[in-house]
Write a protein that holds these residues in place. Structure first.
Motif, short mmCIF file in Angstrom:
data_model
loop_
_atom_site.label_atom_id
_atom_site.label_comp_id
_atom_site.label_asym_id
_atom_site.label_seq_id
_atom_site.Cartn_x
_atom_site.Cartn_y
_atom_site.Cartn_z
N LYS A 19 1.33 7.16 -6.82
CA LYS A 19 0.06 7.73 -7.26
C LYS A 19 0.18 9.13 -7.86
CE LYS A 19 -2.75 7.10 -3.71
NZ LYS A 19 -3.92 6.93 -2.85
N ASP A 20 0.98 9.97 -7.27
CA ASP A 20 1.03 11.37 -7.70
C ASP A 20 2.26 11.71 -8.56
OD1 ASP A 20 2.93 11.21 -5.69
OD2 ASP A 20 2.45 13.19 -4.86
N ARG A 68 10.90 7.69 -1.44
CA ARG A 68 9.56 7.44 -0.90
C ARG A 68 9.37 6.03 -0.37
NH1 ARG A 68 5.26 10.47 -4.87
NH2 ARG A 68 6.21 12.54 -4.72
N ARG A 95 2.19 1.66 -3.55
CA ARG A 95 1.12 2.19 -4.42
C ARG A 95 0.95 3.69 -4.19
NH1 ARG A 95 -1.36 -2.95 -3.09
NH2 ARG A 95 -1.72 -4.10 -5.00
N ASN A 96 0.88 4.08 -2.94
CA ASN A 96 0.69 5.50 -2.62
C ASN A 96 1.88 6.35 -3.05
OD1 ASN A 96 -1.87 5.18 -1.53
ND2 ASN A 96 -1.08 4.77 0.52
N ALA A 97 3.07 5.77 -3.00
CA ALA A 97 4.28 6.51 -3.39
C ALA A 97 4.27 6.87 -4.87
CB ALA A 97 5.52 5.68 -3.07
N GLU A 128 0.83 -1.20 0.00
CA GLU A 128 0.00 0.00 0.00
C GLU A 128 0.87 1.26 0.00
OE1 GLU A 128 -3.39 2.24 -0.27
OE2 GLU A 128 -3.17 0.07 -0.50
N MET A 129 1.95 1.23 0.76
CA MET A 129 2.87 2.36 0.79
C MET A 129 3.49 2.58 -0.61
SD MET A 129 6.14 3.02 3.31
CE MET A 129 7.04 1.61 2.70
#
Length: 152
Positions: free
Chosen positions: A87-88, A126, A83-85, A80-81
């Motif tokens: 995303k943007d 990240r 994926r979030n890293a 999850e970390m």
């Protein structure tokens, strides 16, 4: 999904800006019937978005890089970390969890090697990664956004 829906989808995949009358003519139905079918395909989530495809060369992001990531960490929290890293990060256009020797595959568009290096540094700042291998496309032989419709 019938043959008419497939003709509609094929037309829209080629050019989503076509007037409904042209799509209807290709599908062999009236514009009103065509419009109803398009709306149904959208409601059913088969048509998810209508987009414009841009010329990457003219927008100075002509370098395609594939980034293969191996990790020793396979927890849900780490995934999850990760994926979030990503995303943007606008350079990242595709991101997959893989089977086989590579855990994740990332596709990114950048202007040059220096820009890729900045992207790489952003990535490793990240999230902790075990092994990162980058492969730069030398030539784009086939690239399409069109989904095969023979299986629908």
């Amino acid at each position: 999904m019938d043959a008419i829906d497939k003709k509609i989808l094929s037309s829209l995949q080629s050019n989503c800006a076509l007037p409904v009358a042209e799509v209807a003519e290709t599908a062999g139905i009236s514009p009103t019937a065509c419009w109803r079918r398009i709306q149904k395909l959208e409601q059913d989530g088969i048509i998810q978005h209508r987009v414009a495809l841009l010329d990457r060369q003219k927008l100075n992001v002509g370098v395609t890089v594939f980034i293969a990531v191996k990790t020793r960490e396979h927890s849900a929290k780490w995934a999850e970390m990760f994926r979030n890293a990503l995303k943007d990060i606008p350079e990242v256009v595709d991101f997959y969890r893989m089977s086989g020797e590579v855990d994740y595959l990332i596709k990114a568009y950048v202007p040059d090697i220096a820009s890729y290096d900045a992207l790489y540094k952003k990535l490793i700042s990240r999230v902790e990664l075990s092994d990162v291998t980058s492969m730069f496309a030398m030539e784009e032989i086939k690239a399409t956004t069109q989904i095969p419709l023979d299986y629908a």
